[in-house]
Design an enzyme around this catalytic site. Sequence first.
Site, PDB file in Angstrom:
ATOM      1  N   HIS A 161       0.848  -1.195   0.000  1.00  0.00           N
ATOM      2  CA  HIS A 161       0.000   0.000   0.000  1.00  0.00           C
ATOM      3  C   HIS A 161       0.884   1.245   0.000  1.00  0.00           C
ATOM      4  CE1 HIS A 161      -3.529  -2.455   0.834  1.00  0.00           C
ATOM      5  NE2 HIS A 161      -2.845  -3.036   1.811  1.00  0.00           N
ATOM      6  N   SER A 210      14.057 -13.946  18.729  1.00  0.00           N
ATOM      7  CA  SER A 210      12.623 -14.044  18.468  1.00  0.00           C
ATOM      8  C   SER A 210      11.919 -12.704  18.686  1.00  0.00           C
ATOM      9  CB  SER A 210      11.984 -15.087  19.391  1.00  0.00           C
ATOM     10  OG  SER A 210      12.508 -16.367  19.129  1.00  0.00           O
ATOM     11  N   THR A 215      15.237  -3.508  10.627  1.00  0.00           N
ATOM     12  CA  THR A 215      15.007  -2.421   9.678  1.00  0.00           C
ATOM     13  C   THR A 215      16.294  -1.931   9.026  1.00  0.00           C
ATOM     14  OG1 THR A 215      15.156  -0.782  11.452  1.00  0.00           O
ATOM     15  CG2 THR A 215      12.961  -1.649  10.936  1.00  0.00           C
ATOM     16  N   LYS A 216      17.442  -2.334   9.590  1.00  0.00           N
ATOM     17  CA  LYS A 216      18.737  -1.957   9.029  1.00  0.00           C
ATOM     18  C   LYS A 216      19.631  -3.194   8.942  1.00  0.00           C
ATOM     19  CE  LYS A 216      18.642   2.795  10.771  1.00  0.00           C
ATOM     20  NZ  LYS A 216      19.343   3.815  11.599  1.00  0.00           N
ATOM     21  N   LYS A 233      25.537  -8.603  20.937  1.00  0.00           N
ATOM     22  CA  LYS A 233      26.927  -8.981  21.178  1.00  0.00           C
ATOM     23  C   LYS A 233      27.480  -9.651  19.934  1.00  0.00           C
ATOM     24  CE  LYS A 233      26.066 -13.574  23.147  1.00  0.00           C
ATOM     25  NZ  LYS A 233      26.325 -14.469  24.308  1.00  0.00           N
TER      26      LYS A 233
END
Length: 251
Positions: A161, A210, A215-216, A233
């Site tokens: 969308h 989990s 996003t990067k 880590k």
Amino acid sequence: MNTLSVYRFKQWLKEGDTPLASRLFRIAKFIRHFELPTPRLLNKFFYGLHKTLTTQWQAIVHLFFYLPAFKGRLNSYGKRTLLYGGIPFFSGPLIMNIGDDCRISGQTTFSGRTNSTNPTLNIGNNVDICWQTTIAVGNNVIINDNVRIAGQGFLCGYPGHPIDPIERALGKADLDIQVGDIILEKDVWLGSRVSIIGNVTVGEGTIVASGSVVTKSLPPFVLAGGNPAKVIKKLKIEHSKAIKEDISYEA
């Protein structure tokens, strides 16, 4: 007798204070909870018979129907593909290639963006894609060798969308600038319910905890987690190599 009448009759049985209602309610409960007094050994026999029949039936359906039908949707496939639990749902003009020794749940979704040119999903060798995982391919998604994707994973290469609410209300498609590639390098392990947004590369051997939202891009050989996911880590390279050797041919 319509649905409303049935409901009222049930309420009368449960809440009625007449002797007839009470007696009928006790009879109904007896019928509902009736069970045969079967001995334990017979119960075990029936359960064993059930497991044998269902396992054999699933193996037959997998071999002669599910797997051939699944391969019929693929652009190319390798050897020893294991498909369990049915056939994945496909949508859009997706081009999908898989390598050898892949294990894919039938309770998964693969989609390709309609407005893209040849959206392609490439899956390497010895890859696990577990149940209720969704992979939405904008342009390209690359899953390299030995990757593990646990249940309810979400790889989002396109949102479906537009950002603009007016265009979204009009049912218009997402924009090209919202589309991104996703690359999972060798030996990546995504925990359950991990979401990965487009324009992301997860480095070799990295483990994502989990419930994380990536996003990067993440570097190789790290443990990452959170929303948005961050490096928690570094993993010892020697340890990661040991894991790689252990799981390279995991059944």
